[in-house]
Design a protein around this motif. Structure first.
Motif, PDB file in Angstrom:
ATOM      1  N   ALA A 194       0.339  -1.255  -0.080  1.00 53.60           N
ATOM      2  CA  ALA A 194       0.079   0.387  -0.099  1.00 53.60           C
ATOM      3  C   ALA A 194       0.734   1.146  -0.008  1.00 53.60           C
ATOM      4  O   ALA A 194       0.157   2.761  -0.149  1.00 53.60           O
ATOM      5  N   ALA A 236      -7.309   1.528  -2.236  1.00 51.07           N
ATOM      6  CA  ALA A 236      -7.044   1.374  -1.686  1.00 51.07           C
ATOM      7  C   ALA A 236      -7.116   0.111  -0.513  1.00 51.07           C
ATOM      8  O   ALA A 236      -6.846  -1.185  -0.857  1.00 51.07           O
ATOM      9  N   PHE A 240      -7.922  -1.107   3.452  1.00 51.09           N
ATOM     10  CA  PHE A 240      -8.485  -1.477   4.458  1.00 51.09           C
ATOM     11  C   PHE A 240      -8.033  -1.807   5.934  1.00 51.09           C
ATOM     12  O   PHE A 240      -7.985  -2.869   5.389  1.00 51.09           O
ATOM     13  N   VAL A 248     -12.120  13.035   1.918  1.00 52.79           N
ATOM     14  CA  VAL A 248     -11.077  12.115   0.611  1.00 52.79           C
ATOM     15  C   VAL A 248     -11.651  12.492  -0.699  1.00 52.79           C
ATOM     16  O   VAL A 248     -10.751  12.026  -1.945  1.00 52.79           O
ATOM     17  N   TYR A 285      -8.079  12.448  -3.915  1.00 51.88           N
ATOM     18  CA  TYR A 285      -8.733  12.202  -3.816  1.00 51.88           C
ATOM     19  C   TYR A 285      -8.939  12.514  -5.909  1.00 51.88           C
ATOM     20  O   TYR A 285      -8.608  11.695  -6.547  1.00 51.88           O
ATOM     21  N   ALA A 304     -15.014   3.584   6.836  1.00 50.18           N
ATOM     22  CA  ALA A 304     -13.865   2.806   6.109  1.00 50.18           C
ATOM     23  C   ALA A 304     -13.961   2.768   5.020  1.00 50.18           C
ATOM     24  O   ALA A 304     -13.141   3.151   3.877  1.00 50.18           O
ATOM     25  N   ILE A 305     -14.700   1.520   4.487  1.00 52.24           N
ATOM     26  CA  ILE A 305     -14.805   1.412   3.061  1.00 52.24           C
ATOM     27  C   ILE A 305     -15.334   2.465   2.471  1.00 52.24           C
ATOM     28  O   ILE A 305     -14.677   2.283   1.203  1.00 52.24           O
ATOM     29  N   CYS A 317     -14.755   5.644   2.797  1.00 53.92           N
ATOM     30  CA  CYS A 317     -14.070   6.208   2.150  1.00 53.92           C
ATOM     31  C   CYS A 317     -13.013   5.594   1.315  1.00 53.92           C
ATOM     32  O   CYS A 317     -12.775   6.468   0.103  1.00 53.92           O
ATOM     33  N   GLY A 318     -12.790   4.416   1.370  1.00 52.58           N
ATOM     34  CA  GLY A 318     -12.067   3.443   0.146  1.00 52.58           C
ATOM     35  C   GLY A 318     -12.039   4.187  -0.631  1.00 52.58           C
ATOM     36  O   GLY A 318     -11.720   3.301  -1.756  1.00 52.58           O
ATOM     37  N   MET A 373      -7.478  -3.066  -4.334  1.00 55.08           N
ATOM     38  CA  MET A 373      -7.930  -3.252  -2.810  1.00 55.08           C
ATOM     39  C   MET A 373      -7.412  -4.043  -2.011  1.00 55.08           C
ATOM     40  O   MET A 373      -7.164  -5.166  -2.731  1.00 55.08           O
ATOM     41  N   MET A 408      -2.820   6.269   7.283  1.00 59.10           N
ATOM     42  CA  MET A 408      -3.194   6.618   6.656  1.00 59.10           C
ATOM     43  C   MET A 408      -3.084   7.933   5.342  1.00 59.10           C
ATOM     44  O   MET A 408      -3.254   8.000   4.353  1.00 59.10           O
ATOM     45  N   VAL A 446      -0.829   6.970   2.512  1.00 57.56           N
ATOM     46  CA  VAL A 446      -1.830   6.247   1.686  1.00 57.56           C
ATOM     47  C   VAL A 446      -1.829   7.017   0.614  1.00 57.56           C
ATOM     48  O   VAL A 446      -2.654   7.246  -0.014  1.00 57.56           O
TER      49      VAL A 446
END
Lengths: 245, 585
Positions: free
Chosen positions: A48, A77, A79, A98, A102, A140-141, A143-144, A152, B409, B412
């Motif tokens: 990552a 992403a 997690f 986020v 991105y 969190a998911i 956001c990812g 992923m 975080m 990433v």
């Protein structure tokens, strides 16, 4: 889509990951399993871009993670097992934040859809402190997934989820894979790995002991000692690692 | 059973100490311990060990005469009495003994009686009490208290342990009152009425029997003290405060004999409190479980570096501005950190405060009789501004220092190092700059009249504008330093139970403060040199005002280049930062 070559991570004299190589194509779901201390989390973190590998290369969608980190990171992403959230941002503010990171233009409809899918639509103004652990995981998911990643990584994705959440998570992972995403799941839950992964990579002491599709591995161990499920394969592989070709 | 609990406590302390001694093998702890040890020795222990060599500039706390002794005893008794009243009036929850979650998990299901748990709690509280007693002894020695330090430490122990027992007993009694249907407000009313009745009684007696307070009694501290001593020594007060005096007396004892004489009654009071506590049969388990969960949440928040969330519930905060989903990505971090900093920093708030302060300053300037006041306000603003320049970066920490636990975080995100660095330190820079600009406006407006005749108005304006131009860049540089230090030595900033504590932590902080100060001085030298060179050159040709103007702009440009390099360096450090190599991760 993911190409890992001779990935090595050292901490002083200790080798956490040792010359790990594999590649994954779109639609593949790989289970990364191994006993405690095998190097799963370190591998995931290297993949990552959270921690730099000592040696080796990681290519994400054709971008080298070390030399073209921005391009590579836009495609992925991560997690973590423990949802990492900012305790002072609300659910919606997390998505807004986020989206800017991105550069997700017109993120609002995507965000709303994700929150509805994840049953967080009525929690948009809540802070993480007001959410249960499972809801934090869902946030969190969300956001990812906001920037539609093509790669992923899930570290223990089912931790803290209720049965319905587990079912939805499995479905969601498989749906993303069908849509062409590459997914790596690190987990101790072998039945989960067996159920949703098309490939398995077993690590022990930082090294690869088995890498292949479920069918290949089952066939290999069946030849040796009759029918073998992943649990049996895991125990045999981690106790006495077979020689790799 | 208590032996098992004693075993737990002794080994907890022993293992903690062993761990702290072992980690002195690491240079960062060793240097910290050395510097911290020197600091504590110089500031506190030297006073204890070599009291004759120290020249006290403070008047001793303890008494020089018996009358003084009585006076300090009464003051101490009054303070103690106030604590007792608060202990009965303030609590609104059931009694809860503070246990960790592990203690709850092991001890509550185990065959351990409530009384044993109370004994365990009392035994464990001894470590905190002994530490507090030692600390208070050191502080009181520093400020010139008389008598042997061991006596004073024992005196503090008597006071603190008795207070601790009373708080515990009061919480048990309050729980029993709750169980009998007496609400918190009824109890508070009863406490309030009792205090009012006592004060009325004392006041009535003073009004009837005691000589009237005259202006002669208020001439100076000695006359006030004499009057108070007289009031304390007569009427009902000595009887009302007698039990509390008994507790205070050992601490104020001037010599060993007086101490031993005072110790007996004080221990008797303590014993009575102890019997009261251990004989109370109150169900504290449920409330203790809840309290332990809260304690665990608090610890988890602290361990995660979120000191602000420890013990308090966060509220949703209004974003300072609308964050569009496209544009410079570092602005997302800036936006996030401003939200973290709270509602107080929304643009609307700052505009309101700026306008309010500016209007107030202008209106004060227009009133001749307030000339001195404006001077005071202006000087205070200038002083506060200077203070924020030096200490502000240590106080406003919505940057890497707050986000260290979230580093994976941040890693990433598809952002370059400098983008993350800039986004992280922009929020504290903006907050500090906003405060400083406000203070500059106040200072210029308030001090301009006083500068008439000495400096031209244009020079005052240029000085103010020049300072306003330089401070944001100065803040940026100031903030780069602690953030870079955090990324270079994250373990030194570690929080929670594994965080360095005690002497080595103090030493580390001192080393860091000194290092940051030196780094800032070095960073300022080029700009200061450029300023001086240009100022003297231009002053010679075109006068002071233009010289200040030109020199400030060029110096600001030099600082800006340094700040940019600092941000790039910080970004590079962020990219190189290996979370997994740090214990904080």
């Amino acid at each position: 889509m993911i190409q890992v070559e001779l990935l090595t991570k050292l901490y002083g004299d200790f080798t956490a990951v040792n010359e790990l190589s594999f590649s994954l194509q779109p639609g593949e779901v790989m289970g990364l399993v191994g006993p405690n201390g095998a190097g799963k989390t370190t591998t995931m973190r290297c993949l990552a871009g959270i921690i730099p590998p000592t040696r080796g290369t990681v290519n994400i969608c054709g971008h080298n993670l070390a030399t073209h980190a921005m391009e590579a990171k836009r495609q992925l992403a991560f997690f973590s097992d423990e949802p990492r959230l900012f305790e002072y941002l609300t659910v919606w503010q997390h998505l807004n934040f986020v989206a800017r990171i991105y550069q997700v233009a017109n993120f609002e409809p995507i965000g709303r859809t994700l929150l509805e899918e994840l049953e967080l639509a009525d929690k948009v103004d809540k802070l993480p402190g007001e959410l249960s652990r499972g809801m934090k995981q869902k946030l969190a998911i969300a956001c990812g997934l906001l920037h539609s990643p093509r790669v992923m990584y899930f570290d223990e994705p089912l931790t803290g989820l209720d049965p319905m959440g587990i079912r939805r998570m499995k479905d969601s992972i498989l749906k993303r894979a069908r849509d062409g995403a590459v997914i790596i799941i690190s987990s101790h839950l072998l039945h989960l790995v067996e159920e949703i992964c098309s490939r398995i990579l077993i690590l022990k002491n930082g090294g690869k002991v088995i890498d292949g599709t479920i069918a290949e591995i089952a066939q290999k161990y069946s030849r040796e000692s009759g029918d073998a499920n992943l649990e049996e394969v895991f125990f045999r592989a981690t106790d006495e690692p077979p020689r790799l070709p | 059973m208590i032996a098992a609990l004693a075993y737990l406590q002794v080994h907890t302390v022993k293992n903690r100490l062993t761990m702290r001694i072992k980690r002195l093998k690491q240079p960062k702890y060793l240097f910290g311990a050395l510097v911290g040890g020197l600091y504590f020795y110089w500031y506190f222990f030297r006073v204890l060990l070599f009291p004759r060599g120290i020249n006290h500039s403070y008047s001793p706390i303890t008494a020089a005469s018996p009358a003084d002794a009585a006076f300090y005893e009464f003051i101490g008794a009054l303070v103690f009495f106030t604590f007792i009243v608060l202990a009965w009036g303030l609590p609104h929850k059931r009694a809860a003994l503070a246990f960790s979650e592990a203690e709850v998990a092991f001890l509550f299901p185990a065959p351990v009686t409530r009384r044993t748990l109370i004994h365990f709690k009392l035994m464990r509280s001894q470590f905190g009490i002994l530490f507090s007693a030692l600390f208070l002894t050191l502080v009181s020695s520093r400020f010139g208290a008389n008598g042997h330090w061991l006596m004073r430490a024992a005196g503090w122990w008597v006071i603190l342990f008795t207070l601790n027992l009373h708080l515990l007993g009061a919480s048990f009694s309050i729980t029993m009152l709750m169980d009998r249907g007496i609400s918190t407000w009824k109890r508070r009313l009863a406490v309030l009425l009792s205090v009012i009745a006592l004060l009325s009684f004392v006041g009535f007696w003073i009004g009837c029997k005691f000589p009237q307070l005259t202006s002669a009694d208020l001439t100076n501290f000695d006359t006030i003290k004499a009057y108070t001593q007289h009031a304390f020594a007569s009427g009902p007060l000595p009887y009302l405060l007698f039990p509390f005096q008994l507790v205070i007396r050992p601490y104020l004892a001037p010599d060993g004999f007086a101490f031993l004489a005072a110790l007996g009654p004080a221990l008797l009071v303590m014993l009575l409190h102890y019997l009261w506590v251990v004989r109370s049969d109150v169900a504290f388990e449920e409330a203790s479980v809840e309290a332990s969960q809260k304690l665990a949440e608090k610890l988890a928040a602290v361990r995660a570096g979120n000191w602000r969330t420890a013990g308090k519930k966060l509220k949703q905060k209004r974003p300072p501005f609308r964050l569009h989903s496209t544009g410079p990505a570092f602005m997302a971090l800036f936006w996030k950190n401003l939200i973290n900093a709270g509602n107080a920093i929304t643009a609307r708030t700052w505009i309101f405060v700026t306008v309010f302060v500016a209007v107030m300053s202008f209106s004060m300037q227009g009133v001749r009789s307030n000339a001195n006041l404006t001077l005071v306000v202006g000087s205070a603003a200038a002083m506060l501004g200077s203070w924020t320049l030096l200490l502000g970066p240590q106080m406003v920490r919505q940057d890497f220092r707050h986000d260290l636990p979230q580093m994976d975080m941040l890693k990433v995100f598809p952002l370059r190092g400098w983008q993350v660095a800039l986004g992280e330190i922009l929020a504290p820079t903006t907050i500090l700059t906003a405060i400083q600009w406000l203070l500059i406006i106040v200072a210029v407006v308030c001090l301009a009249p006083a500068a008439k005749g000495k400096f031209s108005p244009s020079l005052v304006l240029v000085l103010g504008a020049g300072t306003a131009l330089v401070v944001p860049i100065f803040n940026l540089i100031s903030l780069v330093i602690p953030n870079a230090a955090e990324l270079l030595f994250p373990a030194w900033f570690q929080t929670g139970k594994d965080a360095p504590q005690g002497i080595e932590a103090t030493g580390q902080r001192l080393i860091f403060a000194l290092g940051q100060f030196l780094a800032l001085i070095v960073a300022l030298i080029p700009a200061a040199a450029v300023f001086a060179a240009i100022f003297f050159a231009v002053k010679f040709l075109a006068g002071v005002t233009l010289a200040v103007c030109v020199a400030t702009v060029v110096a600001a440009a030099v600082l800006a280049v340094e700040a940019a390099l600092g941000v790039l360096l910080l970004g590079w450090l962020f990219q190189r930062f290996d979370i997994s190599g740090e214990p904080a991760s």
